[in-house]
Every structure is written in C-alpha cells, then in structure tokens.
Design an enzyme around this catalytic site. Sequence first.
Site, PDB file in Angstrom:
ATOM      1  N   THR A 162       0.817  -1.222   0.000  1.00  0.00           N
ATOM      2  CA  THR A 162       0.000   0.000   0.000  1.00  0.00           C
ATOM      3  C   THR A 162       0.851   1.273   0.000  1.00  0.00           C
ATOM      4  O   THR A 162       0.314   2.372  -0.064  1.00  0.00           O
ATOM      5  CB  THR A 162      -0.901   0.030   1.258  1.00  0.00           C
ATOM      6  OG1 THR A 162      -0.042  -0.196   2.391  1.00  0.00           O
ATOM      7  CG2 THR A 162      -1.967  -1.046   1.215  1.00  0.00           C
ATOM      8  N   GLY A 163       2.163   1.124   0.092  1.00  0.00           N
ATOM      9  CA  GLY A 163       3.043   2.301   0.173  1.00  0.00           C
ATOM     10  C   GLY A 163       3.445   2.820  -1.198  1.00  0.00           C
ATOM     11  O   GLY A 163       3.017   2.300  -2.233  1.00  0.00           O
ATOM     12  N   VAL A 201       6.384   2.790  -2.778  1.00  0.00           N
ATOM     13  CA  VAL A 201       7.179   1.857  -3.589  1.00  0.00           C
ATOM     14  C   VAL A 201       6.352   0.618  -3.939  1.00  0.00           C
ATOM     15  O   VAL A 201       6.380   0.130  -5.077  1.00  0.00           O
ATOM     16  CB  VAL A 201       8.482   1.467  -2.849  1.00  0.00           C
ATOM     17  CG1 VAL A 201       9.255   0.404  -3.609  1.00  0.00           C
ATOM     18  CG2 VAL A 201       9.358   2.707  -2.630  1.00  0.00           C
ATOM     19  N   SER A 243      -4.388  -2.042   7.028  1.00  0.00           N
ATOM     20  CA  SER A 243      -4.778  -2.125   5.604  1.00  0.00           C
ATOM     21  C   SER A 243      -5.453  -3.457   5.248  1.00  0.00           C
ATOM     22  O   SER A 243      -5.869  -3.650   4.102  1.00  0.00           O
ATOM     23  CB  SER A 243      -3.547  -1.949   4.718  1.00  0.00           C
ATOM     24  OG  SER A 243      -2.962  -0.709   4.950  1.00  0.00           O
ATOM     25  N   ARG A 258      21.797  -3.834   2.977  1.00  0.00           N
ATOM     26  CA  ARG A 258      22.584  -3.454   1.792  1.00  0.00           C
ATOM     27  C   ARG A 258      24.086  -3.652   1.936  1.00  0.00           C
ATOM     28  O   ARG A 258      24.754  -4.041   0.995  1.00  0.00           O
ATOM     29  CB  ARG A 258      22.315  -1.983   1.449  1.00  0.00           C
ATOM     30  CG  ARG A 258      20.923  -1.743   0.920  1.00  0.00           C
ATOM     31  CD  ARG A 258      20.760  -0.269   0.630  1.00  0.00           C
ATOM     32  NE  ARG A 258      19.369   0.046   0.378  1.00  0.00           N
ATOM     33  CZ  ARG A 258      18.828   1.228   0.604  1.00  0.00           C
ATOM     34  NH1 ARG A 258      19.566   2.215   1.074  1.00  0.00           N
ATOM     35  NH2 ARG A 258      17.552   1.435   0.352  1.00  0.00           N
ATOM     36  N   CYS A 317      17.872   5.027  -3.446  1.00  0.00           N
ATOM     37  CA  CYS A 317      17.403   5.624  -4.703  1.00  0.00           C
ATOM     38  C   CYS A 317      18.463   6.518  -5.360  1.00  0.00           C
ATOM     39  O   CYS A 317      18.668   6.471  -6.575  1.00  0.00           O
ATOM     40  CB  CYS A 317      16.109   6.399  -4.470  1.00  0.00           C
ATOM     41  SG  CYS A 317      15.957   7.125  -2.844  1.00  0.00           S
ATOM     42  N   HIS A 330      14.658  12.369  -8.066  1.00  0.00           N
ATOM     43  CA  HIS A 330      15.847  12.922  -7.416  1.00  0.00           C
ATOM     44  C   HIS A 330      16.785  13.488  -8.487  1.00  0.00           C
ATOM     45  O   HIS A 330      16.973  12.877  -9.550  1.00  0.00           O
ATOM     46  CB  HIS A 330      16.611  11.833  -6.662  1.00  0.00           C
ATOM     47  CG  HIS A 330      15.889  11.289  -5.465  1.00  0.00           C
ATOM     48  ND1 HIS A 330      14.768  11.868  -4.916  1.00  0.00           N
ATOM     49  CD2 HIS A 330      16.172  10.198  -4.677  1.00  0.00           C
ATOM     50  CE1 HIS A 330      14.385  11.157  -3.857  1.00  0.00           C
ATOM     51  NE2 HIS A 330      15.207  10.152  -3.700  1.00  0.00           N
ATOM     52  N   ASN A 344      12.704   8.535  -8.466  1.00  0.00           N
ATOM     53  CA  ASN A 344      13.195   7.781  -7.306  1.00  0.00           C
ATOM     54  C   ASN A 344      12.336   6.565  -6.980  1.00  0.00           C
ATOM     55  O   ASN A 344      12.821   5.607  -6.378  1.00  0.00           O
ATOM     56  CB  ASN A 344      13.269   8.695  -6.077  1.00  0.00           C
ATOM     57  CG  ASN A 344      11.973   9.432  -5.819  1.00  0.00           C
ATOM     58  OD1 ASN A 344      11.565  10.279  -6.625  1.00  0.00           O
ATOM     59  ND2 ASN A 344      11.309   9.119  -4.735  1.00  0.00           N
TER      60      ASN A 344
HETATM   61  N1  LIG Z   1      10.324   6.096  -1.669  1.00  0.00           N
HETATM   62  C1  LIG Z   1      11.465   5.899  -2.319  1.00  0.00           C
HETATM   63  O1  LIG Z   1      11.830   6.651  -3.254  1.00  0.00           O
HETATM   64  C2  LIG Z   1      12.350   4.760  -1.952  1.00  0.00           C
HETATM   65  C3  LIG Z   1      13.471   4.508  -2.727  1.00  0.00           C
HETATM   66  C4  LIG Z   1      14.316   3.435  -2.404  1.00  0.00           C
HETATM   67  C5  LIG Z   1      14.010   2.670  -1.310  1.00  0.00           C
HETATM   68  N2  LIG Z   1      12.907   2.950  -0.555  1.00  0.00           N
HETATM   69  C6  LIG Z   1      12.628   2.104   0.583  1.00  0.00           C
HETATM   70  O2  LIG Z   1      11.429   1.367   0.315  1.00  0.00           O
HETATM   71  C7  LIG Z   1      10.744   1.088   1.534  1.00  0.00           C
HETATM   72  C8  LIG Z   1       9.296   1.569   1.428  1.00  0.00           C
HETATM   73  O3  LIG Z   1       9.286   2.968   1.222  1.00  0.00           O
HETATM   74  P1  LIG Z   1       7.974   3.773   0.819  1.00  0.00           P
HETATM   75  O4  LIG Z   1       8.453   5.097   0.378  1.00  0.00           O
HETATM   76  O5  LIG Z   1       7.110   2.967  -0.086  1.00  0.00           O
HETATM   77  O6  LIG Z   1       7.218   3.904   2.261  1.00  0.00           O
HETATM   78  P2  LIG Z   1       5.679   4.198   2.546  1.00  0.00           P
HETATM   79  O7  LIG Z   1       5.043   4.902   1.418  1.00  0.00           O
HETATM   80  O8  LIG Z   1       5.651   4.845   3.878  1.00  0.00           O
HETATM   81  O9  LIG Z   1       5.010   2.727   2.659  1.00  0.00           O
HETATM   82  C9  LIG Z   1       5.330   1.853   3.707  1.00  0.00           C
HETATM   83  C10 LIG Z   1       4.654   0.501   3.501  1.00  0.00           C
HETATM   84  O10 LIG Z   1       5.033  -0.357   4.560  1.00  0.00           O
HETATM   85  C11 LIG Z   1       3.867  -0.894   5.159  1.00  0.00           C
HETATM   86  N3  LIG Z   1       4.035  -1.108   6.593  1.00  0.00           N
HETATM   87  C12 LIG Z   1       4.315  -0.188   7.546  1.00  0.00           C
HETATM   88  N4  LIG Z   1       4.327  -0.778   8.768  1.00  0.00           N
HETATM   89  C13 LIG Z   1       4.053  -2.078   8.561  1.00  0.00           C
HETATM   90  C14 LIG Z   1       3.884  -3.198   9.425  1.00  0.00           C
HETATM   91  N5  LIG Z   1       4.026  -3.083  10.758  1.00  0.00           N
HETATM   92  N6  LIG Z   1       3.598  -4.396   8.879  1.00  0.00           N
HETATM   93  C15 LIG Z   1       3.434  -4.525   7.540  1.00  0.00           C
HETATM   94  N7  LIG Z   1       3.559  -3.500   6.675  1.00  0.00           N
HETATM   95  C16 LIG Z   1       3.870  -2.284   7.176  1.00  0.00           C
HETATM   96  C17 LIG Z   1       2.803   0.153   4.927  1.00  0.00           C
HETATM   97  O11 LIG Z   1       1.523  -0.444   5.064  1.00  0.00           O
HETATM   98  P3  LIG Z   1       0.239   0.397   5.599  1.00  0.00           P
HETATM   99  O12 LIG Z   1      -0.234   1.228   4.445  1.00  0.00           O
HETATM  100  O13 LIG Z   1      -0.714  -0.677   5.964  1.00  0.00           O
HETATM  101  O14 LIG Z   1       0.723   1.234   6.747  1.00  0.00           O
HETATM  102  C18 LIG Z   1       3.134   0.563   3.497  1.00  0.00           C
HETATM  103  O15 LIG Z   1       2.607  -0.385   2.599  1.00  0.00           O
HETATM  104  C19 LIG Z   1      11.580   1.782   2.624  1.00  0.00           C
HETATM  105  O16 LIG Z   1      12.499   0.840   3.146  1.00  0.00           O
HETATM  106  C20 LIG Z   1      12.347   2.855   1.869  1.00  0.00           C
HETATM  107  O17 LIG Z   1      13.529   3.234   2.506  1.00  0.00           O
HETATM  108  C21 LIG Z   1      12.074   3.973  -0.860  1.00  0.00           C
END
Ligand SMILES: NC(=O)c1ccc[n+]([C@@H]2O[C@H](COP(=O)([O-])OP(=O)(O)OC[C@H]3O[C@@H](n4cnc5c(N)ncnc54)[C@H](OP(=O)(O)O)[C@@H]3O)[C@@H](O)[C@H]2O)c1
Length: 334
Positions: A9-10, A12, A38, A96, A127, A239, A312
């Site tokens: 749901t996030g 990524v 969720s 990593r 990213c 980015h 990103n």
């Molecule tokens: N955003 C970027 O550009 C990017 C780039 C490279 C790497 N990353 C990495 O990718 C990962 C996700 O980033 P994001 O930006 O997608 O974050 P995000 O939008 O905040 O989404 C987080 C996700 O994790 C889930 N989650 C949170 N707590 C949880 C739990 N206790 N049990 C199960 N699921 C849980 C959330 O579910 P709910 O909706 O149910 O809370 C949501 O689906 C991170 O490690 C980040 O560092 C991100």
Amino acid sequence: MNFTIVGATGKVGRKTIDILEKSKIKIDNLFLVASKKSVGKIIYFKKKKIKIEALENYNFGKAKITFFAAGSIIAKKWVPIAAKKTIVIDNSKYFRMHKDISLVVPEVNESALKNYKKRNIIANPNCSTAQLVLVLKPLHDKFKIKRVVVSTYQAVSGAGKASTEELFSQTKDYLKNKKIKSKNFTKQIAFNLIPHIDEFVKDGYTKEEWKMENETRKILDKSIKMTATCVRVPVKTSHSESVNIEFIKPYSLHKVKALLKKAPGCKVIDTQKNGGYITPLEAEGSYLTYISRIRKDNSNKKALNLWVVSDNLLKGAALNTVQIAEALIKKYIK
Ligand SMILES: NC(=O)c1ccc[n+]([C@@H]2O[C@H](COP(=O)([O-])OP(=O)(O)OC[C@H]3O[C@@H](n4cnc5c(N)ncnc54)[C@H](OP(=O)(O)O)[C@@H]3O)[C@@H](O)[C@H]2O)c1
C-alpha cells in the site's frame, strides 16, 4: 510463478504493482501484504481484485519471489523469516552493506546475483545510488574514476507517502497563511529545502550520505573515493544530482558523451541552451535516468561535471527490484 509484495500500500509497493503489470514476467498469483490497518483493502492487479493480507499471519511459502517495501525495522525482523521460504528482494537499507548479501543494479553488476542463495536475500540500493551508478559505470570502465563529489536534490516521495502528504498540506497551509506543522521532516519543507536526510552518523555526515558513498563503492568499485551532500527539496518525485567526476586517465568530452548516449537505462538530454536539460517533473514516470549539463570542470582537467535526474520510485526503487527479479528468472533460478 507466484510473487508477494510486502508494503503493497506504500509509495514503492504501489509502483511495484504497476511495473509488474507491464512486465513480461509470467505471474500466476500476486499476494499483497501490509500492516494490520490495511487488511481487507482491495488493490487491482490486471483487473483482478486482490485483498491485502496482514504481515503477522502471512505464509511466505506461497511465493517464489517476495518484494519487501516496508522499511528497515520491518525488514530486520521479517526478511530473515521470509527468506527461509522465498527469495527476498528488499528495498530497505537494512541488508545493503551486509557482506553475504548482494546489492544489485542489473545494468551495472548483475553477476552479483549469482550469490543470492547464500542468504536468499538481495538488497536494492538507495534511490540516489541507483541512478548515480548507472551513469558512473561506463565512465569508470573507460577512464577509471578516482573521485566523485555529489550533491543531491531529493524529492519528498523518497521519504514515503506520509512525507509526500506533508509537502502538500504545508504548501496549502502556507498559501492560506496558516501555521505550518512539521511532523515527518525536521523543518518546514514547503518553499524551503532541508540539508539533512536520514539520521546523523559521524563526522557531521548523515546516513543518506554514508549510504551513497558506501553503496556506490560496493556496487561499482571499492577503490573509488566519494563524498556526498544529500538535500531534501520540495519536489514531489524524482531525485536530481549535481555530480563532479575526477578520472585517473585523461578523458575526452566527445568520448564521454558518446559513452553516456549508449549507457543502458540512460538518456542524454543536453542541448546546452534554454530548456535543453531535464528537470525532475519531466523525469517522473519514466523508466530512464536522464543526463544533462555534461561539461568539463575548468578547475581540473581530469574532471567532469554533469546533472543526473531519475524517478526515485522507479529506477530508485520499484523498477530496479522488478529488473532484479527479471534477471533472476532469466539466468539464476532453476
Ligand atoms: N520512496 C522511495 O523513493 C524509496 C526509494 C528506495 C528505497 N525505498 C525504501 O522502500 C521502503 C518503502 O518505502 P515507501 O516510500 O514505499 O514507504 P511508505 O510509502 O511509507 O510505505 C510503507 C509501507 O510499509 C507498510 N508497513 C508499515 N508498517 C508495517 C507493518 N508493521 N507491517 C506490515 N507492513 C507495514 C505500509 O503499510 P500500511 O499502508 O498498511 O501502513 C506501506 O505499505 C523503505 O524501506 C524505503 O527506505 C524507498
């Protein structure tokens, strides 16, 4: 083959679903997992309804490959549990730099995937690192890079969905003359920028800077010297990076441009006139990493300056993980 996305749901996770829809990978079943709040929500994949499942009760044995996009706290606890039953491709920073775990950008170091069975875990880089190594790789192969100085201009979506919402709400409040509240960022991000991403580590550097330096070396070459300054800017997606590259060997600008034009996953947009470069808004939604402003460093004849922009959430996260899965399926999984 069956697949799972944890963190579906996030920011990524959602992009991973979109990319899998367009990918040539043959998917029998896709399972979507997120937090308890969720559970039961519906997400469509190839016009089929999929119900979100809770991480705590999930059986990882259902899928051959599982994408984790739920942050490093979740990864630390759940990735090793999952990796007993499924191959994990993890977006978080947690694994990593682990020596038994490959950190992979397929265009750059795909062969590192041959070690995936050691832990059944493959790490996806930061990213800002992913887009940078795509550009550095062909230049390093030809002229040997001595040192890289990079400054980043990182979009708020790099910090997840809550941080993206914070830019929107602060922008609205600012324009309505209301009090600005900062929750996910340390200072106001709307109409501002913040020279601080992730926690402070040592010598005044931040973890984001540390990650860029060390991940680049792990993926490309440990001998490369590198220093980074990472800045969060009020841009929704993509980015940008200002990069200064010093070579060991003399280089020709003509050859550099020719190499970058052929660099896998990259596109040069550089007419050196008004608008003849790429901006983050234009890179949003594109699978490509864009290179502009390629020019000699007039203070050092072995150095070069350029500008790199990439989405990103795509090459910086979801797209790279799907490309890792594609490479695994093509060459490494029997
Ligand atoms: N955003 C970027 O550009 C990017 C780039 C490279 C790497 N990353 C990495 O990718 C990962 C996700 O980033 P994001 O930006 O997608 O974050 P995000 O939008 O905040 O989404 C987080 C996700 O994790 C889930 N989650 C949170 N707590 C949880 C739990 N206790 N049990 C199960 N699921 C849980 C959330 O579910 P709910 O909706 O149910 O809370 C949501 O689906 C991170 O490690 C980040 O560092 C991100």
